[in-house]
Design an enzyme around this catalytic site. Structure first.
Site, short mmCIF file in Angstrom:
data_model
loop_
_atom_site.label_atom_id
_atom_site.label_comp_id
_atom_site.label_asym_id
_atom_site.label_seq_id
_atom_site.Cartn_x
_atom_site.Cartn_y
_atom_site.Cartn_z
N LYS A 119 8.84 -17.39 -9.61
CA LYS A 119 8.13 -16.32 -10.57
C LYS A 119 6.74 -16.99 -11.08
CE LYS A 119 7.80 -12.46 -13.86
NZ LYS A 119 8.67 -12.29 -15.03
N ASN B 23 0.96 -1.06 -0.01
CA ASN B 23 0.00 0.05 -0.04
C ASN B 23 0.89 1.32 -0.04
OD1 ASN B 23 0.29 0.88 3.07
ND2 ASN B 23 -0.54 -1.30 3.18
N LYS C 106 -14.12 1.14 17.18
CA LYS C 106 -12.92 0.38 17.01
C LYS C 106 -11.99 0.44 18.28
CE LYS C 106 -11.28 0.51 12.87
NZ LYS C 106 -10.93 1.03 11.64
N PHE D 107 -4.61 3.57 15.30
CA PHE D 107 -5.08 4.55 14.15
C PHE D 107 -6.25 4.32 13.35
CE2 PHE D 107 -1.87 7.98 13.31
CZ PHE D 107 -0.90 7.91 14.45
N ASP E 281 -4.93 -6.31 5.55
CA ASP E 281 -5.79 -7.08 5.99
C ASP E 281 -5.80 -8.51 5.44
OD1 ASP E 281 -6.70 -4.92 7.58
OD2 ASP E 281 -7.90 -4.32 6.17
N LYS F 187 -11.37 -3.11 20.26
CA LYS F 187 -9.97 -3.25 20.29
C LYS F 187 -9.31 -3.03 21.40
CE LYS F 187 -9.19 -3.28 15.34
NZ LYS F 187 -8.17 -3.22 14.19
O1 C5P Z 1 -9.42 -2.03 11.64
P1 C5P Z 1 -8.32 -1.25 11.08
O2 C5P Z 1 -7.39 -1.82 9.96
O3 C5P Z 1 -9.07 0.01 10.46
O4 C5P Z 1 -7.40 -0.52 12.32
C1 C5P Z 1 -6.35 0.38 12.01
C2 C5P Z 1 -5.44 0.40 13.18
O5 C5P Z 1 -5.36 -1.02 13.23
C3 C5P Z 1 -4.03 0.60 13.32
O6 C5P Z 1 -3.66 1.29 14.24
C4 C5P Z 1 -3.21 -0.50 12.39
O7 C5P Z 1 -1.90 -0.21 12.76
C5 C5P Z 1 -3.80 -1.63 13.32
N1 C5P Z 1 -3.75 -2.73 12.38
C6 C5P Z 1 -3.05 -3.76 12.84
N2 C5P Z 1 -3.13 -4.97 12.50
C7 C5P Z 1 -3.94 -5.32 11.34
C8 C5P Z 1 -4.62 -4.19 10.93
C9 C5P Z 1 -4.57 -2.96 11.29
O8 C5P Z 1 -2.25 -3.53 13.95
N3 C5P Z 1 -3.86 -6.21 10.75
#
Ligand code: C5P
Length: 389
Positions: free
Chosen positions: A281, A200, A331, A317, A271, A335
């Site tokens: 490859k 990304n 969130k 974040f 994600d 979390k």
């Molecule tokens: O749920 P979302 O991806 O929107 O949450 C964003 C936050 O979760 C950010 O702080 C990001 O660094 C953290 N995050 C994480 N591991 C993941 C996805 C997001 O630590 N797999």
């Protein structure tokens, strides 16, 4: 702490050995750095004897880079007395002797000045402006006090007493001293085959600025970063752990978190990752295209939320496109976070890649703090001041 006591050329320099003695007695390791004019008021032998270290006063005595090795060694520099000249030089970035070069190399938050001069000089508009400029950059000051001055007059300009300077060092300066903090930064790369990945646009700038702001406040920082072109300026308070995938970041963060006072997770973690990762490859598959099957990555933030003890602070974040505040609040609760930093997507100049950002910091107790558009460095300082006061 490792403290450099800088001494510049004012009569209050005669109190510097007493300051050094008190700091050594309080258990600090102390080195002195003096200007040529300071040595008119206090001797090299006195300073070397009370500090039990060679004096740093010559830029070139041991090669041309000793100011950098002294900076690496020092947790902070206390300049007592700090003359109008020393203050003016630092506010202008002038580095023309050993001490001023060290001061310019030092992060401003790690500098404490104890100004001492005649009242007329202290009240001079240039001096006042310079002090304000330095304070705006994070330099701390103690004193001056009002009272009798060496020139026979009375007024503001007396250097704070050595014991007050010692108190200023222990109260409030470097509020995160002896605390360890974890930061995640940058993107993750999820391997498709030996030459391709899913990534990304995250640059890592926000996370690197957070690591720097925490270190500037005195913390030891564990910075776990995904692939980024950024490098951190040599800072012995920031340990950089370079990882590539979400699973590697998860492993590093969960191993480090139990030793940390808090964590700020700013990484843009993928994600999903490809279910199969080829070690060669992949060949073109023709007109009908190809399907990549993705599986979910572990959520690092949620994992740390589950591990968190009452004495730890966890900050996440959020990047939301709609119902921003409502989703960020959900969130935060889901979390088990203490704070969530909502990135603005609406404002130009905020978000991925750029040097500026605009955020809203939501706290577990329901309070909100919205920042203007600021540099990521300033945003990082605001976040650190809010979550680790
Ligand atoms: O749920 P979302 O991806 O929107 O949450 C964003 C936050 O979760 C950010 O702080 C990001 O660094 C953290 N995050 C994480 N591991 C993941 C996805 C997001 O630590 N797999």
């Amino acid at each position: 702490m490792n403290i450099v006591v800088g001494i510049t050329g004012g009569i209050a320099a005669y109190k510097a050995p007493e300051l050094v003695r008190l700091l050594v007695k309080a258990g600090h390791e102390v080195r002195c750095a003096a200007t040529e004019h300071a040595l008119q008021f206090v001797t090299r032998v006195t300073l070397e004897t009370v500090s039990q270290h060679p004096l740093y006063s010559d830029l070139f005595a041991t090669g041309g880079t000793e100011h950098i090795s002294v900076r690496e060694w020092a947790d902070m520099v206390v300049v007592a007395p700090a003359t109008a000249n020393c203050i003016g030089k630092l506010a202008s970035g002038i580095a023309d002797d050993a001490l001023s070069t060290l001061l310019v190399a030092m992060p401003p938050e790690r500098i404490l000045l104890a100004p001492a001069m005649n009242s007329g000089m202290w009240l001079n508009p240039a001096v006042q402006r310079n002090v304000q400029t330095l304070q705006g950059w994070g330099v701390c000051t103690v004193g001056p006090a009002e009272g009798e001055l060496a020139c026979g007059t009375s007024g503001p300009g007396r250097m704070a007493e050595p014991v007050e300077i010692v108190n200023a060092i222990s109260n409030g300066h470097l509020p995160l001293a002896a605390q360890r903090w974890l930061v995640t930064a940058g993107p993750t790369y999820e391997k498709i085959d030996s030459v391709r990945f899913i990534g990304n646009y995250s640059s890592g700038k926000m996370g690197f600025a957070l690591a720097q702001a925490l270190a500037d406040a005195g913390a030891e920082v564990e910075l776990v970063t995904g692939p980024t072109a950024l490098s951190i300026s040599t800072n012995k308070h920031i340990n950089v752990h370079r990882v590539e995938s979400a699973r590697e970041m998860h492993a590093a963060a969960t191993a480090l978190f139990p030793q940390c006072r808090g964590a700020i997770l700013s990484a843009a973690v993928a994600d999903y990752r490809p279910a199969e990762q080829a070690d060669h490859k992949l060949k073109k598959q023709g007109d009908e295209g190809m399907t990549l099957r993705l599986v979910q990555n572990p959520d690092i933030l949620a994992t740390l939320g589950g591990m968190k003890t009452d004495s730890q602070t966890l900050v996440g974040f959020a990047l939301e496109t709609d119902h921003e505040l409502e989703n960020a609040e959900k969130k935060l609760a889901k979390k088990n976070l203490d704070y969530i930093v909502l990135n603005s997507l609406r404002d130009e100049g905020a978000g991925f890649g750029v040097d500026t950002n605009k955020v809203t910091i939501l706290s577990r107790d329901g309070s909100h703090c919205e920042s203007p558009l600021m540099s990521k460095k300033e945003v990082a300082r605001l976040i650190v001041e809010t979550v680790a006061p």
